[in-house]
Design an enzyme around this catalytic site. Structure first.
Site, PDB file in Angstrom:
ATOM      1  N   TYR A   1       0.834  -1.215   0.000  1.00 45.88           N
ATOM      2  CA  TYR A   1       0.000   0.000   0.000  1.00 45.88           C
ATOM      3  C   TYR A   1       0.862   1.256   0.000  1.00 45.88           C
ATOM      4  CZ  TYR A   1      -4.420  -2.324  -0.033  1.00 45.88           C
ATOM      5  OH  TYR A   1      -5.500  -3.045  -0.463  1.00 45.88           O
TER       6      TYR A   1
ATOM      7  N   VAL B   1      -9.643   4.136  -5.438  1.00 39.92           N
ATOM      8  CA  VAL B   1      -9.282   4.591  -4.088  1.00 39.92           C
ATOM      9  C   VAL B   1      -8.264   5.728  -4.165  1.00 39.92           C
ATOM     10  CG1 VAL B   1      -9.784   2.353  -3.009  1.00 39.92           C
ATOM     11  CG2 VAL B   1      -7.471   2.794  -3.893  1.00 39.92           C
TER      12      VAL B   1
ATOM     13  N   HIS C   1     -15.009   1.897  -2.660  1.00 40.13           N
ATOM     14  CA  HIS C   1     -13.958   1.031  -2.111  1.00 40.13           C
ATOM     15  C   HIS C   1     -13.030   1.763  -1.144  1.00 40.13           C
ATOM     16  CE1 HIS C   1     -14.544  -1.878  -5.769  1.00 40.13           C
ATOM     17  NE2 HIS C   1     -15.493  -1.978  -4.868  1.00 40.13           N
TER      18      HIS C   1
ATOM     19  N   CYS D   1      -7.498   3.001  24.523  1.00 43.16           N
ATOM     20  CA  CYS D   1      -6.088   3.383  24.368  1.00 43.16           C
ATOM     21  C   CYS D   1      -5.712   3.662  22.910  1.00 43.16           C
ATOM     22  CB  CYS D   1      -5.177   2.284  24.924  1.00 43.16           C
ATOM     23  SG  CYS D   1      -5.436   0.669  24.124  1.00 43.16           S
TER      24      CYS D   1
ATOM     25  N   CYS E   1      -0.876   0.799  17.885  1.00 40.25           N
ATOM     26  CA  CYS E   1      -1.178   1.478  19.156  1.00 40.25           C
ATOM     27  C   CYS E   1      -0.042   1.167  20.124  1.00 40.25           C
ATOM     28  CB  CYS E   1      -2.517   0.986  19.706  1.00 40.25           C
ATOM     29  SG  CYS E   1      -2.849   1.565  21.384  1.00 40.25           S
TER      30      CYS E   1
ATOM     31  N   GLY F   1     -14.157   3.120 -17.811  1.00 42.47           N
ATOM     32  CA  GLY F   1     -12.894   2.531 -17.377  1.00 42.47           C
ATOM     33  C   GLY F   1     -13.006   1.442 -16.340  1.00 42.47           C
TER      34      GLY F   1
ATOM     35  N   ASN G   1     -14.865   2.823 -22.892  1.00 39.16           N
ATOM     36  CA  ASN G   1     -13.761   1.905 -22.591  1.00 39.16           C
ATOM     37  C   ASN G   1     -13.150   1.475 -23.920  1.00 39.16           C
ATOM     38  OD1 ASN G   1     -12.250  -0.497 -21.749  1.00 39.16           O
ATOM     39  ND2 ASN G   1     -13.467  -0.418 -19.880  1.00 39.16           N
ATOM     40  N   PRO G   2     -11.829   1.481 -24.051  1.00 42.37           N
ATOM     41  CA  PRO G   2     -11.233   1.051 -25.325  1.00 42.37           C
ATOM     42  C   PRO G   2     -11.415  -0.445 -25.594  1.00 42.37           C
ATOM     43  CG  PRO G   2      -9.509   1.622 -23.730  1.00 42.37           C
ATOM     44  CD  PRO G   2     -10.821   1.992 -23.105  1.00 42.37           C
TER      45      PRO G   2
HETATM   46  P1  OAD Z   1      -9.867  -3.306 -14.016  1.00 43.84           P
HETATM   47  O1  OAD Z   1      -8.382  -3.290 -14.011  1.00 43.84           O
HETATM   48  O2  OAD Z   1     -10.577  -4.593 -13.839  1.00 43.84           O
HETATM   49  O3  OAD Z   1     -10.399  -2.725 -15.397  1.00 43.84           O
HETATM   50  C1  OAD Z   1      -9.863  -1.556 -15.957  1.00 43.84           C
HETATM   51  C2  OAD Z   1     -10.644  -1.237 -17.201  1.00 43.84           C
HETATM   52  O4  OAD Z   1     -10.174   0.008 -17.683  1.00 43.84           O
HETATM   53  C3  OAD Z   1     -10.481  -2.249 -18.339  1.00 43.84           C
HETATM   54  O5  OAD Z   1     -11.763  -2.595 -18.830  1.00 43.84           O
HETATM   55  C4  OAD Z   1      -9.683  -1.470 -19.394  1.00 43.84           C
HETATM   56  O6  OAD Z   1     -10.044  -1.842 -20.727  1.00 43.84           O
HETATM   57  C5  OAD Z   1     -10.105  -0.056 -19.098  1.00 43.84           C
HETATM   58  N1  OAD Z   1      -9.171   0.992 -19.509  1.00 43.84           N
HETATM   59  C6  OAD Z   1      -7.819   0.936 -19.602  1.00 43.84           C
HETATM   60  N2  OAD Z   1      -7.331   2.120 -19.985  1.00 43.84           N
HETATM   61  C7  OAD Z   1      -8.391   2.961 -20.125  1.00 43.84           C
HETATM   62  C8  OAD Z   1      -8.546   4.329 -20.479  1.00 43.84           C
HETATM   63  N3  OAD Z   1      -7.478   5.089 -20.767  1.00 43.84           N
HETATM   64  N4  OAD Z   1      -9.791   4.845 -20.531  1.00 43.84           N
HETATM   65  C9  OAD Z   1     -10.875   4.088 -20.235  1.00 43.84           C
HETATM   66  N5  OAD Z   1     -10.791   2.789 -19.884  1.00 43.84           N
HETATM   67  C10 OAD Z   1      -9.571   2.234 -19.836  1.00 43.84           C
HETATM   68  O7  OAD Z   1     -10.344  -2.222 -12.959  1.00 43.84           O
HETATM   69  P2  OAD Z   1     -11.750  -2.032 -12.233  1.00 43.84           P
HETATM   70  O8  OAD Z   1     -12.867  -2.422 -13.132  1.00 43.84           O
HETATM   71  O9  OAD Z   1     -11.746  -0.682 -11.656  1.00 43.84           O
HETATM   72  O10 OAD Z   1     -11.343  -3.538  -6.093  1.00 43.84           O
HETATM   73  O11 OAD Z   1     -11.643  -3.075 -11.066  1.00 43.84           O
HETATM   74  C11 OAD Z   1     -12.673  -3.104 -10.125  1.00 43.84           C
HETATM   75  C12 OAD Z   1     -12.140  -3.432  -8.767  1.00 43.84           C
HETATM   76  O12 OAD Z   1     -11.367  -4.627  -8.811  1.00 43.84           O
HETATM   77  C13 OAD Z   1     -11.182  -2.413  -8.195  1.00 43.84           C
HETATM   78  O13 OAD Z   1     -11.842  -1.329  -7.566  1.00 43.84           O
HETATM   79  C14 OAD Z   1     -10.450  -3.234  -7.185  1.00 43.84           C
HETATM   80  C15 OAD Z   1     -10.167  -4.437  -8.041  1.00 43.84           C
HETATM   81  O14 OAD Z   1      -9.870  -5.564  -7.413  1.00 43.84           O
HETATM   82  C16 OAD Z   1     -10.872  -3.519  -4.848  1.00 43.84           C
HETATM   83  O15 OAD Z   1      -9.734  -3.185  -4.578  1.00 43.84           O
HETATM   84  C17 OAD Z   1     -11.892  -3.913  -3.818  1.00 43.84           C
END
Ligand code: OAD
Length: 244
Positions: A68, A105, A121, A136, A150, A190, A216-217
């Site tokens: 992190y 996040v 999230h 505490c 802590c 995205g 989304n691309p």
């Molecule tokens: P992903 O990594 O699963 O998906 C990212 C998406 O962004 C893909 O569909 C790509 O095609 C798209 N992408 C990439 N570049 C882009 C751009 N320039 N413009 C638009 N789209 C683009 O990410 P999330 O869907 O956000 O959860 O994942 C969902 C959750 O899974 C996250 O919040 C996280 C992860 O595990 C937790 O941490 C709880």
């Protein structure tokens, strides 16, 4: 059907209430790696499913804390992109008409000037106690460490994000559900649409009669509920879409 930019612009302009659901791709052009992109995704080097869980943290707090800290440092170095800024500017020009729901996040929507986002999230820049805090457990009396703890009882600090297997914050999810039901247009930007309950919000909007537009691309799991899929990148396409 693929709508033209002009048609999409009209949909945005005519929407009484616009809900926007963003995922990691929203921040890709800021330089934050997505989770699932094969080459650059955070999963290429680390498997979040092995790190972003309470069990992983309890098993090896330092390893998860350090992951992190690495992501926090990365996010602190980047800037909101033109897509974040276009969404924030639209919300400011149209008060009360946009609800921004994000799975990210990174806080980049807020840094672009959008104050009221629903962060499903959590936020990576905040910490919370791992175990229920005792009297505490005061943030002013922390013992330094990776993670800090802590100084009295040893309760650990952890990132204030939602880990796999954890419930989403109740209020945030309820507010997101309400927006998904009430909107007449939802932009899904995205996100791969693989992670629930976030992805379910697009289904809710669709069922409630809203138009859903995927930006989304690449193809996504949510294309089936979309009126149209705009195969564009967020930072490249949103300024034109959201210009008045
Ligand atoms: P992903 O990594 O699963 O998906 C990212 C998406 O962004 C893909 O569909 C790509 O095609 C798209 N992408 C990439 N570049 C882009 C751009 N320039 N413009 C638009 N789209 C683009 O990410 P999330 O869907 O956000 O959860 O994942 C969902 C959750 O899974 C996250 O919040 C996280 C992860 O595990 C937790 O941490 C709880």
């Amino acid at each position: 059907m693929t709508a033209t930019l002009e048609t999409l612009r009209q949909w945005v302009q005519q929407a009484r209430h616009l809900a926007v659901l963003t995922g990691a791709g929203m921040s890709a052009e800021s330089g934050v790696p997505t989770f699932r992109d094969a080459q650059s995704g955070l999963w290429a080097q680390f498997n979040p499913k092995e790190l972003a869980t309470e069990a992983a943290f309890r098993a090896d707090p330092q390893r998860v804390w350090d992951w992190y800290q690495y992501r926090r440092a990365l996010i602190a170095r980047v800037q909101p992109n033109a897509g974040h800024r276009a969404l924030a500017a639209w919300a400011q020009r149209h008060p009360g008409r946009l609800t921004l729901i994000t799975q990210n996040v990174d806080g980049l929507h807020e840094r672009a000037g959008l104050d009221e986002t629903i962060a499903l999230h959590g936020r990576i820049d905040a910490d919370q106690w791992l175990d229920r805090p005792r009297p505490c457990c005061q943030p002013d009396f922390l013992e330094d460490g990776r993670p800090p703890r802590c100084s009295v009882c040893g309760n650990l600090r952890r990132p204030a994000v939602v880990w796999f297997g954890e419930m989403l914050p109740t209020e945030a999810l309820a507010a997101a559900e309400t927006a998904a039901q009430a909107c007449d247009l939802m932009l899904v930007i995205g996100t791969s649409g693989l992670v629930y309950p976030a992805a379910g919000l697009a289904h809710t909007a669709h069922r409630s009669g809203a138009q859903v537009v995927v930006i989304n691309p690449e193809p996504t799991e949510l294309d089936t509920v979309a009126q149209t899929c705009w195969r564009e990148r967020a930072a490249q396409s949103l300024p034109a879409l959201l210009a008045d």
